[in-house]
Design a protein around this motif. Structure first.
Motif, PDB file in Angstrom:
ATOM      1  N   ALA A   1     -43.519  33.444   4.946  1.00 44.22           N
ATOM      2  CA  ALA A   1     -43.614  33.550   3.491  1.00 44.22           C
ATOM      3  C   ALA A   1     -42.510  32.751   2.813  1.00 44.22           C
ATOM      4  CB  ALA A   1     -43.536  35.003   3.073  1.00 44.22           C
TER       5      ALA A   1
ATOM      6  N   ASP B   1     -45.930  29.968  -1.842  1.00 41.81           N
ATOM      7  CA  ASP B   1     -46.982  30.057  -0.821  1.00 41.81           C
ATOM      8  C   ASP B   1     -48.328  30.488  -1.390  1.00 41.81           C
ATOM      9  OD1 ASP B   1     -45.789  29.164   1.442  1.00 41.81           O
ATOM     10  OD2 ASP B   1     -45.686  31.114   2.462  1.00 41.81           O
ATOM     11  N   ARG B   2     -48.274  31.538  -2.217  1.00 44.20           N
ATOM     12  CA  ARG B   2     -49.522  32.061  -2.772  1.00 44.20           C
ATOM     13  C   ARG B   2     -50.296  30.953  -3.483  1.00 44.20           C
ATOM     14  NH1 ARG B   2     -51.489  37.010  -3.962  1.00 44.20           N
ATOM     15  NH2 ARG B   2     -49.566  37.941  -3.215  1.00 44.20           N
ATOM     16  N   GLU B   3     -49.605  30.227  -4.360  1.00 39.10           N
ATOM     17  CA  GLU B   3     -50.239  29.150  -5.126  1.00 39.10           C
ATOM     18  C   GLU B   3     -50.759  28.067  -4.185  1.00 39.10           C
ATOM     19  OE1 GLU B   3     -47.268  30.580  -5.786  1.00 39.10           O
ATOM     20  OE2 GLU B   3     -48.069  31.712  -7.491  1.00 39.10           O
TER      21      GLU B   3
ATOM     22  N   LEU C   1     -53.893  29.454  -2.279  1.00 37.89           N
ATOM     23  CA  LEU C   1     -55.039  29.593  -3.187  1.00 37.89           C
ATOM     24  C   LEU C   1     -55.528  28.196  -3.571  1.00 37.89           C
ATOM     25  CD1 LEU C   1     -54.046  32.652  -5.423  1.00 37.89           C
ATOM     26  CD2 LEU C   1     -55.365  32.631  -3.304  1.00 37.89           C
TER      27      LEU C   1
ATOM     28  N   TYR D   1     -54.312  36.017  -0.437  1.00 33.28           N
ATOM     29  CA  TYR D   1     -53.147  35.662   0.363  1.00 33.28           C
ATOM     30  C   TYR D   1     -52.337  36.912   0.682  1.00 33.28           C
ATOM     31  CZ  TYR D   1     -48.299  34.200   1.057  1.00 33.28           C
ATOM     32  OH  TYR D   1     -47.029  34.053   1.537  1.00 33.28           O
TER      33      TYR D   1
ATOM     34  N   SER E   1     -48.719  38.041   3.166  1.00 29.16           N
ATOM     35  CA  SER E   1     -47.708  37.592   4.110  1.00 29.16           C
ATOM     36  C   SER E   1     -47.424  38.697   5.126  1.00 29.16           C
ATOM     37  CB  SER E   1     -46.442  37.168   3.378  1.00 29.16           C
ATOM     38  OG  SER E   1     -45.900  38.251   2.663  1.00 29.16           O
TER      39      SER E   1
ATOM     40  N   THR F   1     -55.919  44.637  -1.334  1.00 32.48           N
ATOM     41  CA  THR F   1     -56.430  43.257  -1.348  1.00 32.48           C
ATOM     42  C   THR F   1     -57.823  43.177  -0.723  1.00 32.48           C
ATOM     43  OG1 THR F   1     -54.159  42.448  -1.181  1.00 32.48           O
ATOM     44  CG2 THR F   1     -55.896  40.888  -0.649  1.00 32.48           C
TER      45      THR F   1
END
Ligand code: MN
Length: 128
Positions: free
Chosen positions: A85, A89-91, A94, A101, A103, A114
Motif C-alpha cells: 500500500a 494506490d487507490r487512484e 481504479l 481496491y 490493501s 467492500t
C-alpha cells in the motif's frame, strides 16, 4: 448466495479470504495465479472477483486487462488486493480499470463492506 472468485497466490491469504466469503454466505471459487484466474472467471462467470496483484505466471493487472477486454467477463467487478500500500494506490488501481481496491493485511470489516457494496452494484447493473 453469490459466486466469488478469489485469485491469490499466498495460501494463508487465500484461506482467510475464502473463510470470510463463506461466512458471508457466498460460494468461493479459487485460483492461485492470474492465468488460472482468467480461466476460472470464464468457466464460472462469478459475481465478483478478488484479484491479488503480485502473482507468478500472470499478475493481477494483466489478468484484469484480459477480463475487461472479453465480452463475457467485462461486466464482472474486480477488486484489487495489494500488499504494498502506497499513497495514491487507490487512484492508480481504479484508473487501471479495477472496480475496487483493498490493501493487505486486510481489515475484515472493511473487506466485508467492500464486497457487499460491489455485489449490490453488480445487481443494479444487471439488465432486467
Ligand atoms: Mn501475491
Amino acid at each position: 448466495m453469490r459466486k466469488i472468485l478469489i485469485v491469490e497466490d499466498n495460501d494463508k491469504n487465500l484461506s482467510l479470504f475464502k473463510l470470510i466469503v463463506e461466512s458471508m454466505g457466498h460460494e468461493p471459487v479459487t485460483a492461485s495465479d492470474g492465468k488460472e484466474g482468467v480461466r476460472m472467471a470464464k468457466d464460472n462467470l462469478p459475481d465478483l472477483i478478488l484479484m491479488d496483484i503480485q502473482m507468478p505466471i500472470m499478475d493481477g493487472i494483466s489478468a484484469l486487462k484480459i477480463l475487461k477486454a472479453d465480452e463475457a467477463t467485462k461486466h464482472i467487478p474486480v477488486i484489487a488486493l495489494t500488499s504494498y500500500a502506497m499513497k495514491g494506490d487507490r487512484e492508480r488501481f481504479l484508473g487501471l480499470g479495477f472496480d475496487g481496491y483493498m490493501s493487505k493485511p486486510i481489515d475484515t470489516e472493511s473487506f466485508i463492506i467492500t464486497v457487499k457494496r460491489l455485489l449490490e452494484r453488480r445487481s443494479q447493473d444487471e439488465p432486467i
